[in-house]
Enzyme design. Sequence first.
Site, PDB file in Angstrom:
ATOM      1  N   ARG A 209      36.863  32.834  33.363  1.00  0.00           N
ATOM      2  CA  ARG A 209      35.366  32.356  33.738  1.00  0.00           C
ATOM      3  C   ARG A 209      34.595  32.190  32.587  1.00  0.00           C
ATOM      4  O   ARG A 209      33.800  31.598  32.474  1.00  0.00           O
ATOM      5  CB  ARG A 209      35.338  33.284  34.796  1.00  0.00           C
ATOM      6  CG  ARG A 209      35.693  32.755  36.184  1.00  0.00           C
ATOM      7  CD  ARG A 209      35.705  33.858  37.416  1.00  0.00           C
ATOM      8  NE  ARG A 209      36.564  34.797  37.531  1.00  0.00           N
ATOM      9  CZ  ARG A 209      36.485  35.926  38.179  1.00  0.00           C
ATOM     10  NH1 ARG A 209      35.338  36.265  38.349  1.00  0.00           N
ATOM     11  NH2 ARG A 209      37.586  36.719  38.120  1.00  0.00           N
TER      12      ARG A 209
ATOM     13  N   GLU B 151      39.274  46.695  36.905  1.00  0.00           N
ATOM     14  CA  GLU B 151      38.946  47.409  38.079  1.00  0.00           C
ATOM     15  C   GLU B 151      40.248  47.137  39.084  1.00  0.00           C
ATOM     16  O   GLU B 151      40.425  48.123  39.805  1.00  0.00           O
ATOM     17  CB  GLU B 151      37.519  46.553  38.640  1.00  0.00           C
ATOM     18  CG  GLU B 151      37.052  46.881  39.928  1.00  0.00           C
ATOM     19  CD  GLU B 151      35.978  46.207  40.559  1.00  0.00           C
ATOM     20  OE1 GLU B 151      35.929  44.846  40.070  1.00  0.00           O
ATOM     21  OE2 GLU B 151      35.465  46.769  41.419  1.00  0.00           O
TER      22      GLU B 151
HETATM   23  O1  LIG Z   1      34.675  44.717  33.324  1.00  0.00           O
HETATM   24  P1  LIG Z   1      36.167  44.457  33.627  1.00  0.00           P
HETATM   25  O2  LIG Z   1      36.432  45.777  34.637  1.00  0.00           O
HETATM   26  O3  LIG Z   1      37.123  44.549  32.589  1.00  0.00           O
HETATM   27  O4  LIG Z   1      36.335  43.403  34.493  1.00  0.00           O
HETATM   28  C1  LIG Z   1      35.554  42.321  34.140  1.00  0.00           C
HETATM   29  C2  LIG Z   1      36.475  40.862  34.237  1.00  0.00           C
HETATM   30  O5  LIG Z   1      37.392  40.976  35.645  1.00  0.00           O
HETATM   31  C3  LIG Z   1      37.347  39.502  35.933  1.00  0.00           C
HETATM   32  O6  LIG Z   1      38.480  38.702  35.163  1.00  0.00           O
HETATM   33  P2  LIG Z   1      39.887  39.070  35.886  1.00  0.00           P
HETATM   34  O7  LIG Z   1      40.516  40.000  35.008  1.00  0.00           O
HETATM   35  O8  LIG Z   1      39.755  38.820  37.205  1.00  0.00           O
HETATM   36  O9  LIG Z   1      40.629  37.498  35.249  1.00  0.00           O
HETATM   37  P3  LIG Z   1      40.336  35.749  35.837  1.00  0.00           P
HETATM   38  O10 LIG Z   1      38.698  35.685  35.306  1.00  0.00           O
HETATM   39  O11 LIG Z   1      41.214  35.315  35.394  1.00  0.00           O
HETATM   40  O12 LIG Z   1      40.191  35.867  37.278  1.00  0.00           O
HETATM   41  C4  LIG Z   1      36.012  39.028  35.247  1.00  0.00           C
HETATM   42  O13 LIG Z   1      36.027  37.553  35.107  1.00  0.00           O
HETATM   43  C5  LIG Z   1      36.029  39.673  33.938  1.00  0.00           C
HETATM   44  O14 LIG Z   1      36.787  38.846  32.824  1.00  0.00           O
HETATM   45  N1  LIG Z   2      33.899  42.510  42.020  1.00  0.00           N
HETATM   46  C1  LIG Z   2      34.380  41.285  40.965  1.00  0.00           C
HETATM   47  N2  LIG Z   2      34.138  40.135  41.366  1.00  0.00           N
HETATM   48  C2  LIG Z   2      34.386  39.109  40.294  1.00  0.00           C
HETATM   49  N3  LIG Z   2      35.274  39.582  39.413  1.00  0.00           N
HETATM   50  C3  LIG Z   2      35.527  40.689  39.172  1.00  0.00           C
HETATM   51  N4  LIG Z   2      36.135  41.426  38.113  1.00  0.00           N
HETATM   52  C4  LIG Z   2      36.216  42.509  38.179  1.00  0.00           C
HETATM   53  N5  LIG Z   2      35.589  43.012  39.321  1.00  0.00           N
HETATM   54  C5  LIG Z   2      35.106  41.817  40.010  1.00  0.00           C
END
Ligand SMILES: O=P(O)(O)OC[C@H]1O[C@H](OP(=O)(O)OP(=O)(O)O)[C@H](O)[C@@H]1O
Ligand SMILES: Nc1ncnc2[nH]cnc12
Length: 262
Positions: free
Chosen positions: A149, A186
């Site tokens: 994202r 997370e």
């Molecule tokens: O602060 P953190 O605990 O590290 O989490 C934040 C990250 O989690 C989500 O991405 P995700 O890993 O779900 O990947 P995606 O965007 O490819 O779905 C979000 O877009 C951040 O990059």
């Molecule tokens: N709660 C949440 N919503 C969207 N993206 C995430 N990445 C980690 N935690 C998330």
Amino acid sequence: MTQNTSVLSPSNSPSITPTAAAAAAITRRLRAPSTLTTVSASRPLQFSWIRFHLYRSSVSPLLCTVSHSVEEEEEEEDREMASEDGQDLRIARIASAIRVIPNFPKPGIMFQDITTLLLDTKAFKDTIDLFVERYKDKAISVVAGIEARGFIFGPPIALAIGAKFVPMRKPNKLPGAVISEEYSLEYGTDKMEMHVGAVEAGERALVIDDLIATGGTLCAAIRLLERVGVEVVECACVIELPELKGRERLGNKPLFVLVNAA
Ligand SMILES: O=P(O)(O)OC[C@H]1O[C@H](OP(=O)(O)OP(=O)(O)O)[C@H](O)[C@@H]1O
Ligand SMILES: Nc1ncnc2[nH]cnc12
């Protein structure tokens, strides 16, 4: 696991608490009181993103041709509201455009869905504008966007401030030589990679993502950039989940966010 208690369905926006002045301006602008819950300074603003969107898309082409000056008036009004009470009205609109989906991708996770923000052209533009206003004069040469994202918000910011965009990718996606960092999430663990040669020592970088939860992802991006001598000036996200204390994990590294999902 986030404890976010925002309102949580496609037809309801996250709860935010705008000032009375900001709420009044939104009410005037929508001109469709039946789509709104009662707004007061002491009660969170809860207007339906879906209804707002339908209202906007019901504007006829003829009206669209004259709506430019109305939009200009609204932008001016936003600026006035910001100076009256210190709150940028654009933030309220952005917060309202983010949808929260409970139990995705796992039970207990309140997923902050920015795809609804992308459908709202004004809120999306306001999001980019707010970042550009902050970073345009900071001599940043690199915007590092985190997959996936961060790839949505990073490129328009990079173009607007005259910086290059560097993708920080999931493993085995980049075709050239890479350096990589592992990190915890997370909901799981992951690895981040960056192309060797994409940045040079001494460059100034902004790291951009949609959201900070535990902060593990941003920390990995910072480590990757600092390993090759890049100065990370700041990290920026649309959303922060403050209860997960990701900000603390960043230590002294500045973090700028638009919306707190508390
Ligand atoms: O602060 P953190 O605990 O590290 O989490 C934040 C990250 O989690 C989500 O991405 P995700 O890993 O779900 O990947 P995606 O965007 O490819 O779905 C979000 O877009 C951040 O990059
Ligand atoms: N709660 C949440 N919503 C969207 N993206 C995430 N990445 C980690 N935690 C998330």
